[in-house]
Design an enzyme around this catalytic site. Sequence first.
Site, PDB file in Angstrom:
ATOM      1  N   GLU A 264       2.245  -9.362  -1.851  1.00  0.00           N
ATOM      2  CA  GLU A 264       2.555  -7.888  -1.963  1.00  0.00           C
ATOM      3  C   GLU A 264       3.689  -7.241  -1.404  1.00  0.00           C
ATOM      4  O   GLU A 264       3.866  -7.965  -0.362  1.00  0.00           O
ATOM      5  CB  GLU A 264       1.266  -7.300  -1.713  1.00  0.00           C
ATOM      6  CG  GLU A 264      -0.062  -7.747  -2.413  1.00  0.00           C
ATOM      7  CD  GLU A 264      -1.292  -6.862  -1.884  1.00  0.00           C
ATOM      8  OE1 GLU A 264      -1.100  -5.947  -1.025  1.00  0.00           O
ATOM      9  OE2 GLU A 264      -2.538  -7.070  -2.338  1.00  0.00           O
ATOM     10  N   HIS A 282      -2.905  -2.454  -4.665  1.00  0.00           N
ATOM     11  CA  HIS A 282      -3.803  -2.477  -3.832  1.00  0.00           C
ATOM     12  C   HIS A 282      -4.248  -0.947  -3.494  1.00  0.00           C
ATOM     13  O   HIS A 282      -3.968  -0.515  -2.238  1.00  0.00           O
ATOM     14  CB  HIS A 282      -3.141  -3.068  -2.517  1.00  0.00           C
ATOM     15  CG  HIS A 282      -3.918  -3.589  -1.400  1.00  0.00           C
ATOM     16  ND1 HIS A 282      -3.773  -4.759  -0.833  1.00  0.00           N
ATOM     17  CD2 HIS A 282      -5.265  -3.386  -1.143  1.00  0.00           C
ATOM     18  CE1 HIS A 282      -4.563  -4.903   0.143  1.00  0.00           C
ATOM     19  NE2 HIS A 282      -5.545  -3.932   0.041  1.00  0.00           N
TER      20      HIS A 282
END
Length: 310
Positions: A264, A282
Amino acid sequence: MSFNDSVLICDEVDKVLEKILKENGLQVTYEPEITPEQIKEKISQFNIVIVRSRTKITKEMIDKAEKCKIIARVGVGLDNIDLDAAKAKNIRVINAVEGAMTAVAELVLGLMFSLARQIPRADRGIRNDQWLKKQMLGTELKGKYLGIVGLGNIGKRLGRLARGLNMNIIGYDVVPIDEEFAKDVGLMKADLDTLLQSSDYISLHVPLLDSTYHLIDAKRLSTMKKTAKIINTSRGGVIDEDALYEALKNGNLGGAALDVFEKEPATGHKLASLDNVILTPHMGAQTKEAQSLAANVIAEKIIQILRGVI
């Protein structure tokens, strides 16, 4: 009782956290954009370190944390903190699992609806001057089998919401499942492989450990219904993303929704090229209510630890 401990907040958190700590006499330094190098330079000055998901507290940082008593995560997962290093230095590590419970469960529900009715694809079609009505034949959630892998606070909250939609709930966990919850939602307990083979929707709610890394791999994906849809709001490494891509691309799986990724930020991800995938950044705990509650929970836990209550 007032405390003089020093606190370093390394990520953006709800302001109520700083307010409560200051009201109890703690000296708070708020640096939501602090870099790893800056943390290494400053961490020796602080008794308490607070993070969300952006900041990783490594062994190297902890080795320099000479005064540290508590490391707190304003969220659920603790995989961004070196727990072994913290334990070796007798540093308490706490989180706020209570804060994200409803937010994450509601996101899962939203993703399930979006997969069932192809909502993102329909929206993209309109924006691109395409009227895709004939291609939008979806399914209802009522009567479908939802497999929940991991029945902690979030998994149980999801189960109760899904039961309200008249879904059938199948559950798996490595620890004993709450019997009262199981009775309330009519939970059918199963081993992991049976759950995967039987469910129309699978939602993952497990921490990222050695034992859960690529828990859902090519072999397990191959046993699922070709119409099944999988949702992951736990941690990215729980699913083998390459195997997931192949299963979706080849029509061996109905769809997927991911809020978490192995790396990420997940920009340029190959899964984004597939129509039967929904990707979110997220954002499971990204609600005003969840952030406020998590901040409150962490503040109260820190005060209780300093008072010797917990």
